[in-house]
Design an enzyme around this catalytic site. Structure first.
Site, mmCIF file in Angstrom:
data_model
loop_
_atom_site.group_PDB
_atom_site.id
_atom_site.type_symbol
_atom_site.label_atom_id
_atom_site.label_comp_id
_atom_site.label_asym_id
_atom_site.label_seq_id
_atom_site.Cartn_x
_atom_site.Cartn_y
_atom_site.Cartn_z
ATOM 1 C CE LYS A 197 1.697 -0.661 -2.955
ATOM 2 N NZ LYS A 197 1.137 0.380 -2.089
ATOM 3 N NE ARG A 207 -1.493 5.317 -8.108
ATOM 4 C CZ ARG A 207 -0.403 4.925 -8.771
ATOM 5 N NH1 ARG A 207 -0.075 5.527 -9.897
ATOM 6 N NH2 ARG A 207 0.358 3.958 -8.306
ATOM 7 C CD GLU A 234 11.584 -4.836 0.256
ATOM 8 O OE1 GLU A 234 11.283 -4.695 1.448
ATOM 9 O OE2 GLU A 234 11.964 -3.893 -0.464
ATOM 10 C CE LYS A 249 -1.574 -3.007 -3.347
ATOM 11 N NZ LYS A 249 -1.656 -1.819 -2.584
ATOM 12 C CB SER A 275 -7.718 -0.983 -8.339
ATOM 13 O OG SER A 275 -6.405 -0.601 -8.727
#
Ligand code: PBG
Length: 327
Positions: A197, A207, A234, A249, A275
């Protein structure tokens, strides 16, 4: 003249032959709808920077989940927006907290017909908006946060989530959550780890979606856009710690990472069209600058082609509708 026998356009000459040779396609069963439920809301509230996406009431959330089942979606990823926030994000652990109530309501609505997923992260619940708790110097305290994630995970499993999505990028989070779940007998609760991420400007509209209180940035815990190799580390760590599935992401600016991770992963690989990716397509289409439906489908197909199997996207329900109509 080169090689006259090679005329790739032969396989592009009509829709039938193009369909015959298409290597990738979208299917509703692999689409996951992110959904927001907000405490104390009387009516669904459209998110200004994400036209067509809503902060849900409990009732409208249940309706969205029921529709997801009808459309044959693979899953729903739930986020909660609490009325009160504090330093430690305690509403995330409270069984009566908005997210946990949302999980329970959705699970009661859909049973096992849809994979019910939930975000394990503190940013929606903390007064400072960080994904973890802060130490005396105001830095995000990794290990103190892990203990809270473990409790959050158990609360979400108890509420009925099938699959948990730790998204806070704390080191060791998957292992701690797995242990906490197992210790409470939640052996079948799966983990979809947000493994790679990145700290991204494209989270901007999220947000607003969760009324985030964040002042600074997340660069001390989310990954640097400059880095590629680290995504493998990761992913490997999360798999070793017990992740059942992993995620990359954002999606569109990180398709190379999706490919890298897909090549090495022994577990399913998902990607999150976030988003800002949604908002960009919406804004350009609203201006008549791009063809909305074609852009949506192309963006999702590119994520598939890069190697993601599941895609989290705010377009999930709409695209599933298109697929159903055969459009
Ligand atoms: C953290 C979380 C975020 C998103 C999903 N989980 C926000 C962040 O890390 O800043 C972003 C999703 C999106 O932008 O659509 N709880």
């Amino acid at each position: 003249m080169g090689f006259p026998q090679h005329r790739p356009r032969r396989l592009r000459q009509n829709p039938a032959v193009r369909a015959l040779v298409a290597q990738n396609e979208l299917s509703a069963r692999q689409l996951i709808l992110p959904a927001f439920v907000r405490e104390g809301l009387a009516e669904p509230n459209e998110i200004t920077s994400m036209p067509g996406v809503y902060q849900h009431t409990m009732d409208s959330l249940k309706a969205a989940a029921a529709q997801a089942v009808t459309l044959g979606l693979g899953g729903i990823m739930l986020f909660g927006i609490p009325a009160e926030r504090d330093e430690n994000g305690s509403a995330g652990i409270d069984p009566q907290g908005i997210l946990n109530r949302g999980i329970a309501a959705v699970r009661a609505e859909v049973g096992d017909d849809l994979v019910v997923m939930s975000d394990v992260c503190l940013d929606e619940f903390t007064s400072h908006g960080h994904c973890g708790v802060l130490d005396a110097d105001g830095a995000v305290d990794n290990d103190a946060t892990l203990a809270i994630y473990g409790q959050m995970a158990v609360a979400q499993a108890q509420a009925g989530a099938h699959m948990l999505g730790p998204s806070g990028m704390m080191d060791g989070q998957v292992g701690v959550i797995r242990e906490a779940l197992d210790a409470e007998g939640h052996l079948d609760t799966a983990i979809l780890a947000y493994s790679a991420k990145y700290a991204s400007a494209f989270y901007g509209p999220f947000r607003e979606a969760v009324d985030s209180q964040l002042k600074g940035d997340r660069r001390t815990y989310q990954m640097d856009a400059a880095n590629r190799r680290e995504a493998i580390l990761e992913a490997e760590l999360d798999i070793a710690e017990g992740a059942d599935m992993i995620m990359v992401k954002p999606a569109m600016s990180y398709l190379d990472i999706v490919r890298d991770v897909a090549e090495i992963s022994p577990v399913p690989v998902s990607a999150y069209q976030i988003s800002g990716e949604y908002s960009m397509i919406e804004a350009a289409s609203a201006n008549g600058w791009i063809d909305r439906r074609a852009s949506v489908l192309e963006s999702l197909l590119s994520i598939k082609r890069a190697g993601a199997e599941q895609i989290l996207t705010y377009y999930a329900a709409e695209v599933a509708g298109w697929l159903k109509e055969g459009k």
